[in-house]
Structure formats: C-alpha cells, structure tokens
Design an enzyme around this catalytic site. Structure first.
Site: not given
Ligand code: GDP
Ligand code: IMO
Ligand code: MG
Length: 432
Positions: A13, A16, A40-41, A227, A302, A304, A306, A308, A418
């Site tokens: 998270d 990416k 979850g992206h 991940q 994104t 579940t 939950r 963070r 942002g």
């Molecule tokens: P990923 O799993 O690595 O793709 O990341 P996630 O999408 O799960 O979580 C990143 C969150 O941060 C998302 O809600 C994005 O929209 C947000 N985000 C990404 N870059 C930035 C940033 O530079 N600033 C802020 N405020 N939010 C960001």
């Molecule tokens: P993105 O790509 C954050 C965590 C789960 C759990 C562990 C194992 O959005 O960064 P799994 O269901 O993969 O067997 O769970 O890994 N986990 C993540 N945490 N971002 C993720 O993906 C995750 N994918 C799995 O919460 O601790």
């Molecule tokens: Mg994510």
C-alpha cells in the site's frame, strides 16, 4: 528496450498503483507478476477537473491507460470470478479492457482454496496471519505441491477433472476431518471453472513469448509487483508474509523475462509506514500520531477495508529494500500526509535488547524485540500538494527527502504530494 521492475519497499500500500498508472503514459506493456486479488490499488484520475477513483485488485494498474497492453503473468494466481467482475466493472465505466492478456501458466484460485484460507485462519486463532481470505496461500501451496490448476487446464475438460479430483482427494479429508466443514464436490468445481472458458480463451497467450518479442521490438515493459518487500515469502517477515515473490527477482520468474533484460528497479516508499494483518512492526504507533497518520493518509485497506496499522518511516527497512531489490530509483509517496507535524521522526536503527542494529536483524525473535532509534527532523506547515518541482517544496520538506535519500542508499527520483495522477514531483526521469 529493457524492462523495468516496480516494487513496494515496505509492507504494501505504498502507492504502487498510482506510480504504475502514471508511468503507463510512457510504457507499452504493464505486467502483474505475482499475487492475485489480495492486492488493492487505488488510482485517482482527473479528467476535465473531475476526480475519478478506481480500485484495482487482480488487474494490472496499467489497464487504465488505453495505449498499454496489460498482462497477467505466469506468477499470478487468478480468481476467475473476480477477473470477470473487475473487467465488467471497468467496461461499465467506459474503460477498454480488450487488450488484456493472461498467461496460460498462471494458476487458478479454485473455490476450495478460498474456503481453506478462511478456515485455516480461524483454526490458527491468536496465531493467525491476518490474510485477505482470498485463497492466495493455499493456491500457491498447491502450485509448489504440484497439485495446482492452471489457466490452460480450463480448456481441457478431461485434464481439469483429473486435477480437481486429485486435489480434492486430499483436501476434502482436511476440510471434513480437521476443519469440520463441508467437502467440495468435484463436479461443481469443474462446472464452475468451465463456465469461464469461452470468455477466457481469447485472452490466453504465451505471455513470456509476447514479452520477448515486445522487448526485441524496442517496446517498454513495466513489471508491476503486488504486495511488497517485507511481505515477500523469502525476504519478508516470515511467516507474516504473503505466499509469492514480491521482490524484483520475482519480476523475472513471474513474467518469464530474464534478469539480463531488466535495466531499472523502481521502489515505492511511503513517507511513513503501514501494515495490514498481523506481524512485527517496530515503528508502529498506538497513540495520537498513529491516528493522525491513519486519518490524514486515509489508511484503510482497499481490499478488506481494515484500518491499516501506522507508524513512522523506517529506513532500516528502506535500506533492506534497496539491497534485496537492487533499487535504482525510489518514489517517495504521501509526503503531503506529514505536513503539519512539528517534528518528523525517522527510524535509523534498532535497539535489540541493548544492542544497536543498523541492518535488519538476522533472527525473527530479534526483529520482534526491535525498538526504533529515531532521528528527528523539523516539520513543515505549508500545503505542498500544488508543488511540482523539488525547489517549490518548503526547505524542511526538502531536507527530509534529502536525508531519507542519504539513509536509504539510492536516489529519490519522484515525490508524491497527493493522490491524483499528476500530484507528483519528478526529480529524475523514471523512464529513459
Ligand atoms: P498500492 O497497493 O501500493 O497500489 O497502494 P494503495 O492504493 O493500496 O494505497 C495507496 C493510497 O495512497 C491510495 O489511496 C492512493 O490514492 C494514495 N496515494 C498514492 N500516492 C499518494 C500521495 O503522494 N499522496 C496522497 N495523499 N495519497 C497518495
Ligand atoms: P498491495 O498490492 C498490504 C497482507 C495481508 C496479510 C498477509 C498475507 O495492495 O500492496 P494473503 O491474503 O496475501 O495471504 O495475506 O499479506 N497483504 C497485504 N497487505 N497490501 C497488500 O497488497 C497485501 N496483500 C496481502 O494483510 O497480512
Ligand atoms: Mg494496496
């Protein structure tokens, strides 16, 4: 042209999806190489001044860019129901997904593995991993155990039936006798998987061959990790990890692109740290500061939903990510979230039972006992979301980035200010 790998530096998270989406404007192929719909992206796109939010799980983040060919690589585990739900959802919003290719060698998340993921976690009780419950672990276990179902098996009913029956001959014993739950019926499983065959067929390809040809033709290929480094099954905080290779090396095995064709490794590093699920987390904050980061950074999963777990930036982890992935460029995200703090702490080392550790401790027990040693930098108050050059950042924000760069041992090429696609400062081009 060479291939580029993009990985998460912490526990996921980091942003990416946003970085991949941004680079999508300049690349031809985006390949998801590991994981499945545990990812979850969130990608936020501005069109005509309006912000549109997309949540992607199984599909590569490049799917939102019309010029990109998105690929689900052989290293991915595919839940076919989720695949088509996600495609339908995007199609309804006008996104063209017709270029998607799926590796014939990717594994399929069978319904019984979703069940097993959930019942295993329940069985573990206090020792649970905190998985996303999507069947990821049991499906990778089947792959390694050589009883997995692959995408190509969906097109050969005889083989599919044989494989499902073979897997269930053992799993049903476990489901019934150990977990006291219902057995899965082979016929129903086969029927469900076959129901996707016609829609799936045109997407399936030898994606490693497609990518080899693309690279030979001078195309740009971006390998996108799900991940992150500390969730990697080999290099992460085992057993509190996911079950795939989320680090740069996984980019090669999970796509079929050889290491000699990878020229750059970009790691995404959030300006603080978050973790979902169980496991050690030295800089975790259980106080107002943790709540501030969760609220300001909207740190809720994104996938579940939950909350963070949140804590300060940990550059011991940052350095580790540099080393394990061979990072050439970092993107620091969410710097804007730190705005308004009087002091910004950075964890530079650990104290483990009175001994200073500048690198990740060798043993799991030591990492569980690690207490952060902080260096405190002065904060800034100015809104930085409108900054588009490094020089526009307040002096203290610049100093923070430069200190992090020094500590993690690789250059910081971009800084997120942002959630929007273009709310980013590019210091060095991410693509040559
Ligand atoms: P990923 O799993 O690595 O793709 O990341 P996630 O999408 O799960 O979580 C990143 C969150 O941060 C998302 O809600 C994005 O929209 C947000 N985000 C990404 N870059 C930035 C940033 O530079 N600033 C802020 N405020 N939010 C960001
Ligand atoms: P993105 O790509 C954050 C965590 C789960 C759990 C562990 C194992 O959005 O960064 P799994 O269901 O993969 O067997 O769970 O890994 N986990 C993540 N945490 N971002 C993720 O993906 C995750 N994918 C799995 O919460 O601790
Ligand atoms: Mg994510």
């Amino acid at each position: 042209m060479p291939a580029i790998v993009l990985v998460g530096a912490q526990w996921g998270d980091e942003g990416k999806g946003k970085a991949t989406d941004l680079m999508g404007e300049d690349v031809d192929y985006v390949v998801k190489f590991n994981g499945g719909n545990n990812a979850g992206h969130t990608v936020v796109i501005e069109t005509d001044g309006k912000r549109e939010k997309y949540a992607l799980h199984l599909l590569p983040s490049g799917i939102l860019t019309p010029t990109v060919t998105p690929i689900i690589g052989n290293g991915v585990v595919v839940d076919l129901e989720v695949l088509f739900e996600e495609l339908d959802g995007l199609n309804e919003r006008g996104v063209d997904t017709s270029k998607l290719l799926v590796s014939a060698n990717a594994h399929v998340i069978a319904p019984y593995n979703r069940t097993l993921d959930k019942v295993t976690e329940r069985f573990l009780g206090a020792r649970k991993i905190g998985t996303t419950g999507r069947g990821i672990g049991p499906t990778y276990a089947d792959k390694m155990n050589r009883v997995g179902i692959r995408i190509q098996d969906i097109f050969d009913e005889g083989i599919l039936r044989q494989k499902v029956e073979a897997a269930l001959s053992f799993k049903n014993q476990v489901l019934v006798k150990i977990y006291n739950t219902r057995a899965a019926e082979a016929d129903r499983v086969v029927e469900e998987l076959l129901s996707y065959a016609d829609r799936l067929r045109p997407m399936v390809a030898d994606t490693a061959l497609v990518l080899e040809q693309a690279l030979n033709d001078g195309k740009n290929v971006l390998l996108e990790a799900g991940q992150a480094t500390l969730l990697d099954v080999d290099h992460g905080t085992y057993p509190f990890v996911t079950s795939s290779s989320a680090t740069a090396g996984g980019g090669c095995t999970g796509s079929g692109i050889p290491p000699t064709r990878v020229s750059r490794v970009i790691a995404i590093l959030k300006a603080y740290t978050t973790r979902v699920g169980e496991g050690p987390f030295p800089t975790e904050l259980d106080d107002d500061n943790g709540e501030f980061l969760r609220k300001t950074g909207a740190e809720y999963g994104t996938t579940t939903g939950r909350p963070r777990r949140c804590g300060w930036l940990d550059v011991v982890i940052g350095r580790y990510a540099t080393r394990i992935n061979g990072v050439t460029d970092f993107v620091i995200t969410k710097l804007d979230v730190l705005t308004g703090l009087p002091k910004v702490p950075i964890c530079v080392a650990y104290d483990v039972d009175g001994v200073r550790h500048d690198e990740m401790p060798v043993g799991q027990t030591d990492f569980h006992h690690a207490k952060p040693i902080y260096e405190e930098l002065d904060g800034w108050w100015e809104d930085i979301s409108g900054c588009r050059t490094f020089e526009e950042l307040p002096a203290n924000a610049q100093a923070y980035v430069l200190r992090v760069e020094e500590l993690i041992g690789a250059r910081v090429s971009a800084i997120g200010v942002g959630p929007g696609r273009h709310e980013i400062i590019e210091r060095h081009a991410l693509l040559d």
